[in-house]
Design a protein around this motif. Structure first.
Motif, PDB file in Angstrom:
ATOM      1  N   VAL A   1       0.844  -1.194   0.000  1.00  0.00           N
ATOM      2  CA  VAL A   1       0.000   0.000   0.000  1.00  0.00           C
ATOM      3  C   VAL A   1       0.879   1.243   0.000  1.00  0.00           C
ATOM      4  O   VAL A   1       0.704   2.168  -0.804  1.00  0.00           O
ATOM      5  N   MET A   2       1.884   1.254   0.891  1.00  0.00           N
ATOM      6  CA  MET A   2       2.730   2.433   1.022  1.00  0.00           C
ATOM      7  C   MET A   2       3.502   2.698  -0.273  1.00  0.00           C
ATOM      8  O   MET A   2       3.510   3.823  -0.788  1.00  0.00           O
ATOM      9  N   ALA A   3       4.132   1.656  -0.823  1.00  0.00           N
ATOM     10  CA  ALA A   3       4.951   1.841  -2.024  1.00  0.00           C
ATOM     11  C   ALA A   3       4.106   2.280  -3.214  1.00  0.00           C
ATOM     12  O   ALA A   3       4.483   3.199  -3.948  1.00  0.00           O
ATOM     13  N   LEU A   4       2.942   1.645  -3.389  1.00  0.00           N
ATOM     14  CA  LEU A   4       2.086   2.002  -4.523  1.00  0.00           C
ATOM     15  C   LEU A   4       1.546   3.419  -4.371  1.00  0.00           C
ATOM     16  O   LEU A   4       1.566   4.207  -5.312  1.00  0.00           O
ATOM     17  N   ALA A   5       1.067   3.741  -3.161  1.00  0.00           N
ATOM     18  CA  ALA A   5       0.487   5.069  -2.946  1.00  0.00           C
ATOM     19  C   ALA A   5       1.540   6.154  -3.140  1.00  0.00           C
ATOM     20  O   ALA A   5       1.267   7.201  -3.735  1.00  0.00           O
ATOM     21  N   ILE A   6       2.758   5.909  -2.655  1.00  0.00           N
ATOM     22  CA  ILE A   6       3.817   6.905  -2.809  1.00  0.00           C
ATOM     23  C   ILE A   6       4.185   7.071  -4.282  1.00  0.00           C
ATOM     24  O   ILE A   6       4.291   8.201  -4.788  1.00  0.00           O
TER      25      ILE A   6
ATOM     26  N   PRO B   1       3.073  12.871   4.150  1.00  0.00           N
ATOM     27  CA  PRO B   1       4.203  13.787   4.378  1.00  0.00           C
ATOM     28  C   PRO B   1       5.379  13.592   3.430  1.00  0.00           C
ATOM     29  O   PRO B   1       6.214  14.482   3.311  1.00  0.00           O
ATOM     30  N   ILE B   2       5.492  12.439   2.754  1.00  0.00           N
ATOM     31  CA  ILE B   2       6.640  12.277   1.850  1.00  0.00           C
ATOM     32  C   ILE B   2       6.186  12.179   0.394  1.00  0.00           C
ATOM     33  O   ILE B   2       6.910  11.702  -0.478  1.00  0.00           O
ATOM     34  N   ILE B   3       4.972  12.650   0.100  1.00  0.00           N
ATOM     35  CA  ILE B   3       4.428  12.461  -1.243  1.00  0.00           C
ATOM     36  C   ILE B   3       4.732  13.631  -2.189  1.00  0.00           C
ATOM     37  O   ILE B   3       4.555  13.512  -3.399  1.00  0.00           O
TER      38      ILE B   3
ATOM     39  N   TYR C   1      11.691   3.464  -3.774  1.00  0.00           N
ATOM     40  CA  TYR C   1      11.854   4.479  -2.723  1.00  0.00           C
ATOM     41  C   TYR C   1      10.827   4.257  -1.605  1.00  0.00           C
ATOM     42  O   TYR C   1      11.161   4.249  -0.428  1.00  0.00           O
ATOM     43  N   GLY C   2       9.565   4.082  -2.006  1.00  0.00           N
ATOM     44  CA  GLY C   2       8.496   3.911  -1.022  1.00  0.00           C
ATOM     45  C   GLY C   2       8.637   2.621  -0.237  1.00  0.00           C
ATOM     46  O   GLY C   2       8.509   2.603   0.988  1.00  0.00           O
ATOM     47  N   TRP C   3       8.955   1.550  -0.925  1.00  0.00           N
ATOM     48  CA  TRP C   3       9.075   0.237  -0.271  1.00  0.00           C
ATOM     49  C   TRP C   3      10.230   0.251   0.732  1.00  0.00           C
ATOM     50  O   TRP C   3      10.154  -0.360   1.785  1.00  0.00           O
TER      51      TRP C   3
END
Lengths: 293, 295
Positions: B97-102, B166-168, B225-227
């Motif tokens: 979720v985090m990697a895809l969303a980022i 915050p990191i998007i 990066y996100g992963w």
């Protein structure tokens, strides 16, 4: 550079910029400003009141022998990581760039470590160098060389440098290879016809022509060693033993998270900010100059 | 003209002609490259093999270099039970979720802001661009605690939103798209205007399709990066619900005396597989994108 033909309207572009600008202000500028402001404050023992102390946090910081030790660690660590990662990548790229059979396959086989997280790289290295369960670690101890990176500070430093550099080689490799392939082959051929040997050709032609890439990677690797290696250190040594592998970023984390000293931690954030600004400025100045050539 | 063609007609000393260096230098090149490849594969191989053995074998320090018979049960134990109470299956989901969303979020936010900056004229345009640009100098690591405080004041600790938003923002992606948009010929815009197409139509029908390669390249870089995020999730995601696999794996090693090394190894394999797969499968775009983005 500007476009000549543009669309009309003011509301639409502002709406399109809104998400990025909102995040930038809320999560970048506001916190960065806070870090600068907090670095001039000191909280009392109960964390209720804070007073303006000017540069006292900074003078305290640089008077602290442990902080100076942390700076020394960071210099050793960053230099080690950068030199090893750049030299290894350059060697591999030069060899893969030669017209030998299977150079495409080597490229694929050397690119994928880019995807590995620094913390995952650290865990992989545990299974190589752990004194009891690691392949190499056990062999060293078996051969009578006492090896335990959890007790010996120098060995710990060596471990975090190697694991961090290992992860960065493929990134550098990709850039060196791209740089090498953009060097006109006719220049090298001319030198070959003049009778220049391969090693001489490399140092007098290839290496100077590659210097923009090398310089760019130098800055990127330093930034990587300063900031992105937090995961390696946290997974492998947690800054130990006896703070031997504590770098600037790790110390800032420990002071803020564990010691809850916001003033001192913010002062360290400001120091780190100045480091990034300096590195980025150097990089862009350099790129600017290259464009003028 | 290839090296061989240039040098064939000339009587050159054997050493000087690259194609006549003989088999020895090639052999050396192969040996060094193979050594390099081995250096990167060996740690992965050890972890892959170790993840198929039982805990006792690894605990004894017999580093297995051949597969064992416990693969299924180790991976099942990891995925369903995990190490420190969080099933690795859950961590994998959170990391995905985090990697895809980022990746998707950064691309979306950056492409529209670059479009605004390049294709319009409006007050404070340069200021907007420079404010985005300057975030390059403020990586999350240097403003970590104040940023954490903002996130906690907004009640976003231990939420996906807190992990991601915050990191998007992305200066790099915005710069890349801006650079690319500047190369789109003016004729395209004029033709669109002549056809009565507005800026939204032009974006959807012309700019977006043209940007596909850049988007693919950025997707690879930003997914990785996100992963691989570490410091930020370490602070913001402290509850089991939102723990990512990279953090979860390191936490498993916490108390070394009773670490189930075989489960850690299985988790390690699962943690590195998705980003490596993305890089290998999308290699063509990735290499192009990386060398163009960062220069």
């Amino acid at each position: 550079m500007e476009r000549k033909v543009v669309f009309r309207g003011k509301a639409l572009p502002l709406a399109l910029l809104a998400p990025q600008l909102l995040i930038t202000i809320v999560f970048f500028f506001w916190p960065a400003g806070q870090a600068v402001w907090f670095s001039f404050l000191r909280q009392d023992a109960f964390g209720i009141r804070s007073t303006f102390v000017g540069l006292e946090n900074f003078t305290d910081l640089f008077a602290d022998p442990l902080y100076l030790e942390t700076i020394r660690n960071t210099v050793v660590f960053s230099t080690g990581v950068t030199v090893i990662a750049l030299a290894t990548a350059l060697l591999l790229a030069v060899l893969a760039d030669r017209q030998i059979r299977g150079s495409g396959a080597y490229r694929t086989l050397l690119i994928w470590p880019y995807a590995i997280a620094p913390a995952v790289a650290a865990v992989l290295w545990i299974f190589l160098f752990h004194p009891q369960i690691g392949l190499v670690g056990r062999a060293l101890n078996g051969a009578g060389i006492p090896w335990d990176y959890k007790l010996n500070g120098n060995q710990a430093m060596l471990m975090v440098i190697l694991a961090s550099a290992w992860k960065q080689v493929s990134y550098n490799f990709i850039f060196f290879l791209a740089g090498l392939q953009s060097i006109p082959k006719s220049v090298l051929e001319a030198a070959a016809i003049d009778g220049a040997r391969p090693a001489y050709r490399f140092w007098t032609i290839t290496f100077p022509l590659l210097s923009p890439t090398t310089f760019f990677l130098l800055v990127v690797n330093l930034v990587y060693a300063f900031f992105d290696t937090f995961g390696v250190i946290d997974a492998l040594t947690k800054g130990g033993p006896a703070k031997a592998t504590e770098t600037l970023i790790y110390r800032a984390y420990v002071d803020g998270r564990v010691n809850l000293d916001i003033g001192l931690s913010s002062a360290q954030s400001v120091v780190l900010m100045l480091v990034v600004i300096a590195l980025t400025a150097i990089q862009f100045r350099f790129i600017e100059r290259r464009v003028h050539y | 003209m290839s090296t061989t063609e240039t040098t064939r007609g000339l009587a050159l000393p054997a050493e000087a002609a690259p194609h006549r260096q003989g088999p020895r230098p090639d052999w050396v090149a192969h040996a060094v490259l193979l050594l390099g490849v081995l250096l990167f594969f060996l740690p992965i191989w050890i972890v892959l093999m170790g993840s198929t053995h039982d805990a006792a074998t690894i605990g004894r320090g017999e580093v297995p270099l051949l597969p064992g018979g416990h693969a299924l049960e180790n991976y099942r134990a990891a995925l369903e039970q995990g190490g420190a109470g969080v099933p690795v299956g859950r961590m994998l989901f959170n990391s995905t979720v985090m990697a895809l969303a980022i990746a998707v979020g950064k691309i979306a936010i950056s492409i529209i802001s670059a479009y605004a900056v390049v294709f319009f004229r409006f007050p404070f345009r340069q200021l907007a661009f420079w404010s985005i640009f300057i975030t390059l100098m403020l990586p999350v690591e240097v403003r970590i605690f104040p940023t954490f405080k903002v996130v906690s004041d907004l009640g976003l600790v231990n939420t996906y939103a807190g992990l991601i938003i915050p990191i998007i923002a992305s200066a790099t992606a915005t710069l890349l798209f801006r650079q690319f948009f500047l190369t789109i010929p003016d004729e395209f815009v004029e033709a669109a205007k002549m056809d009565g197409a507005g800026p939204v139509r032009f974006f959807l029908d012309v700019v977006l399709p043209l940007s596909r390669t850049n988007m693919a390249a950025l997707f690879v870089i930003l997914f990785v990066y996100g992963w691989n995020q570490y410091l930020w999730p370490l602070l913001v995601a402290t509850s089991a619900d939102v723990e990512t696999i990279v953090i979860g794996m390191v936490k498993m090693i916490g108390s070394e005396a009773n670490t189930d090394w075989n489960i850690v190894m299985a988790t390690c394999v699962l943690a590195l597989l998705p980003p490596v797969a993305v890089v290998v499968l999308m290699q063509r775009w990735f290499v192009k994108g990386l060398t163009e983005t960062e220069k």
